[in-house]
Design a protein around this motif. Structure first.
Motif, mmCIF file in Angstrom:
data_model
loop_
_atom_site.group_PDB
_atom_site.id
_atom_site.type_symbol
_atom_site.label_atom_id
_atom_site.label_comp_id
_atom_site.label_asym_id
_atom_site.label_seq_id
_atom_site.Cartn_x
_atom_site.Cartn_y
_atom_site.Cartn_z
ATOM 1 N N ILE A 30 0.838 -1.193 0.000
ATOM 2 C CA ILE A 30 0.000 0.000 0.000
ATOM 3 C C ILE A 30 0.877 1.249 0.000
ATOM 4 O O ILE A 30 1.877 1.316 0.711
ATOM 5 C CB ILE A 30 -0.921 0.015 1.240
ATOM 6 C CG1 ILE A 30 -1.810 -1.232 1.256
ATOM 7 C CG2 ILE A 30 -1.787 1.273 1.263
ATOM 8 C CD1 ILE A 30 -2.612 -1.378 2.525
ATOM 9 N N THR A 32 2.051 4.759 1.108
ATOM 10 C CA THR A 32 1.954 5.414 2.422
ATOM 11 C C THR A 32 2.494 6.838 2.387
ATOM 12 O O THR A 32 2.905 7.369 3.414
ATOM 13 C CB THR A 32 2.722 4.602 3.480
ATOM 14 O OG1 THR A 32 4.091 4.445 3.063
ATOM 15 C CG2 THR A 32 2.094 3.235 3.690
ATOM 16 N N LYS A 36 -1.790 10.291 1.304
ATOM 17 C CA LYS A 36 -2.730 9.387 1.968
ATOM 18 C C LYS A 36 -3.405 10.051 3.168
ATOM 19 O O LYS A 36 -4.375 9.542 3.720
ATOM 20 C CB LYS A 36 -2.000 8.116 2.435
ATOM 21 C CG LYS A 36 -1.986 6.998 1.389
ATOM 22 C CD LYS A 36 -3.402 6.503 1.116
ATOM 23 C CE LYS A 36 -3.436 5.329 0.159
ATOM 24 N NZ LYS A 36 -2.990 4.087 0.750
ATOM 25 N N CYS A 45 -10.849 2.587 -2.000
ATOM 26 C CA CYS A 45 -10.283 1.915 -0.829
ATOM 27 C C CYS A 45 -8.874 2.389 -0.483
ATOM 28 O O CYS A 45 -7.990 2.447 -1.343
ATOM 29 C CB CYS A 45 -10.279 0.405 -1.055
ATOM 30 S SG CYS A 45 -9.747 -0.523 0.410
ATOM 31 N N TYR A 46 -8.664 2.707 0.782
ATOM 32 C CA TYR A 46 -7.349 3.100 1.291
ATOM 33 C C TYR A 46 -6.336 1.985 1.066
ATOM 34 O O TYR A 46 -5.155 2.234 0.823
ATOM 35 C CB TYR A 46 -7.470 3.407 2.783
ATOM 36 C CG TYR A 46 -6.187 3.882 3.442
ATOM 37 C CD1 TYR A 46 -5.915 5.236 3.579
ATOM 38 C CD2 TYR A 46 -5.250 2.975 3.939
ATOM 39 C CE1 TYR A 46 -4.744 5.684 4.187
ATOM 40 C CE2 TYR A 46 -4.074 3.398 4.533
ATOM 41 C CZ TYR A 46 -3.826 4.761 4.662
ATOM 42 O OH TYR A 46 -2.663 5.193 5.258
ATOM 43 N N SER A 47 -6.802 0.737 1.158
ATOM 44 C CA SER A 47 -5.910 -0.420 1.050
ATOM 45 C C SER A 47 -5.613 -0.830 -0.384
ATOM 46 O O SER A 47 -4.878 -1.790 -0.598
ATOM 47 C CB SER A 47 -6.521 -1.616 1.795
ATOM 48 O OG SER A 47 -6.621 -1.344 3.174
ATOM 49 N N CYS A 48 -6.185 -0.128 -1.344
ATOM 50 C CA CYS A 48 -5.842 -0.416 -2.737
ATOM 51 C C CYS A 48 -4.369 -0.082 -2.947
ATOM 52 O O CYS A 48 -3.928 1.020 -2.603
ATOM 53 C CB CYS A 48 -6.702 0.417 -3.679
ATOM 54 S SG CYS A 48 -6.257 0.231 -5.421
ATOM 55 N N CYS A 153 -16.603 -1.093 6.104
ATOM 56 C CA CYS A 153 -15.412 -1.548 5.374
ATOM 57 C C CYS A 153 -15.181 -3.042 5.566
ATOM 58 O O CYS A 153 -14.820 -3.749 4.625
ATOM 59 C CB CYS A 153 -14.171 -0.779 5.849
ATOM 60 S SG CYS A 153 -14.212 0.983 5.476
ATOM 61 N N GLY A 160 -13.672 -2.115 -1.323
ATOM 62 C CA GLY A 160 -12.483 -2.570 -0.603
ATOM 63 C C GLY A 160 -12.056 -3.965 -1.013
ATOM 64 O O GLY A 160 -10.867 -4.264 -1.130
ATOM 65 N N GLY A 164 -8.701 -3.487 -2.767
ATOM 66 C CA GLY A 164 -7.709 -3.776 -1.743
ATOM 67 C C GLY A 164 -7.529 -5.251 -1.440
ATOM 68 O O GLY A 164 -6.424 -5.786 -1.498
ATOM 69 N N LEU A 168 -4.120 -7.453 -2.730
ATOM 70 C CA LEU A 168 -3.175 -7.718 -1.650
ATOM 71 C C LEU A 168 -3.054 -9.212 -1.351
ATOM 72 O O LEU A 168 -1.964 -9.726 -1.125
ATOM 73 C CB LEU A 168 -3.585 -6.963 -0.383
ATOM 74 C CG LEU A 168 -3.442 -5.435 -0.446
ATOM 75 C CD1 LEU A 168 -3.953 -4.799 0.845
ATOM 76 C CD2 LEU A 168 -1.983 -5.031 -0.685
#
Length: 294
Positions: A30, A32, A36, A45-48, A153, A160, A164, A168
């Motif tokens: 991810i 960072t 972000k 999604c933040y986790s993409c 989420c 997500g 994400g 992942l």
């Protein structure tokens, strides 16, 4: 056709630019960086691995569940500003997951029209998701350490899972060993959304998306609005027949469900559907019924 193609180009560019950390996809990591810390105006999604910004709904849940900071007024203020400026135009033009649903709906598959009464009831689902999964549960249900679960989420967000979870897990063997019922459940929900998107236009946007519910509250008051030029409108009904969100523009051009895709505007042979100017008000919605009867 040209205008519709332009919207597709904008959707494509938005999806790429908001997920421009291409190296993250083959590294399985991810991004960072400093960007972000900033919220995007759409569900992403933040986790993409490619995401360059934070998802506003995810940020809202995390802050709401934190006993130290409480709910983030920065996130709410940012979303309110976007709602006031654009309303659900953001859903129609910038949301990557909305774009994916648009593409899926083009698949040559039998289409389903949900009865109007049932459709209205089902559309309340996104408001319930916003109220309970995004706001109330993270605020009210916390453990002894003052932390809580980002319920939307974790249990429901198909964005997500697609952006994400799948990338992942596919790129990290240690994560593959930890897959359990929750990941299977999220894949199941994503599959249902994908399948229903081929049959129904944007089912996630209509029935589940909490951000769409939030922006819908501002649609009637946003700076970007539609109005009907009654000197040109012939009440032919083309706009209501063509609307993929099942809105009747001549009755409510700024309906909460309108995502400003512009299809009704482009298909109007009389050019009667126009974009509202911020400096002037061209109509009053309470007079729509009177004008329709003329």
């Amino acid at each position: 056709m040209v205008k519709k193609f332009k919207r597709t180009i904008i959707q494509c560019l938005s999806s790429v630019l908001m997920n421009a950390n291409i190296t993250g996809f083959w590294k399985g990591k991810i991004y960072t960086g400093r960007s972000k810390n900033l919220c995007l105006p759409i569900l992403n999604c933040y986790s993409c691995p490619g995401a360059l910004g934070a998802c506003p709904i995810g940020s809202l849940q995390v802050s709401a569940g934190c006993s130290t900071y409480g709910i983030s007024f920065y996130v709410i203020g940012f979303l309110a500003l976007m709602g006031v400026l654009f309303g659900r135009l953001l859903c129609g033009f910038l949301c990557p997951f909305g774009f994916i649903q648009d593409l899926l709906h083009k698949v040559p598959f039998p289409k389903l029209k949900i009865p109007q009464k049932l459709d209205r009831i089902m559309r309340l689902g996104k408001y319930l998701v916003l109220a309970f999964l995004v706001l109330l549960l993270p605020l009210l249900v916390a453990d002894s350490y003052g932390s809580t679960i980002p319920y939307f989420c974790k249990y429901l967000c198909s964005v997500g899972t697609l952006e994400g979870g799948i990338p992942l897990v596919s790129m990290n063997k240690p994560l593959q060993a930890t897959i359990g019922w929750l990941f299977s459940w999220k894949i199941f929900v994503l599959g249902i959304v994908f399948l229903s998107s081929m049959i129904i236009y944007r089912p996630f946007c209509k029935y589940l998306c909490p951000l769409g519910a939030f922006y819908a509250l501002f649609n009637r008051f946003s700076f970007y609005r539609y109005y009907i030029d009654w000197n040109k409108c012939t009440n032919c009904g083309v706009c209501s027949k063509i609307c993929p969100m099942n809105v009747v523009p001549v009755k409510s051009p700024n309906h909460a469900e309108c995502i400003r895709c512009g299809l009704c505007k482009n298909k109007c042979t009389q050019n009667a559907i126009q974009v509202e100017k911020i400096t002037g008000i061209h109509f009053k919605e309470e007079n729509h019924e009177k004008n329709i009867q003329k």
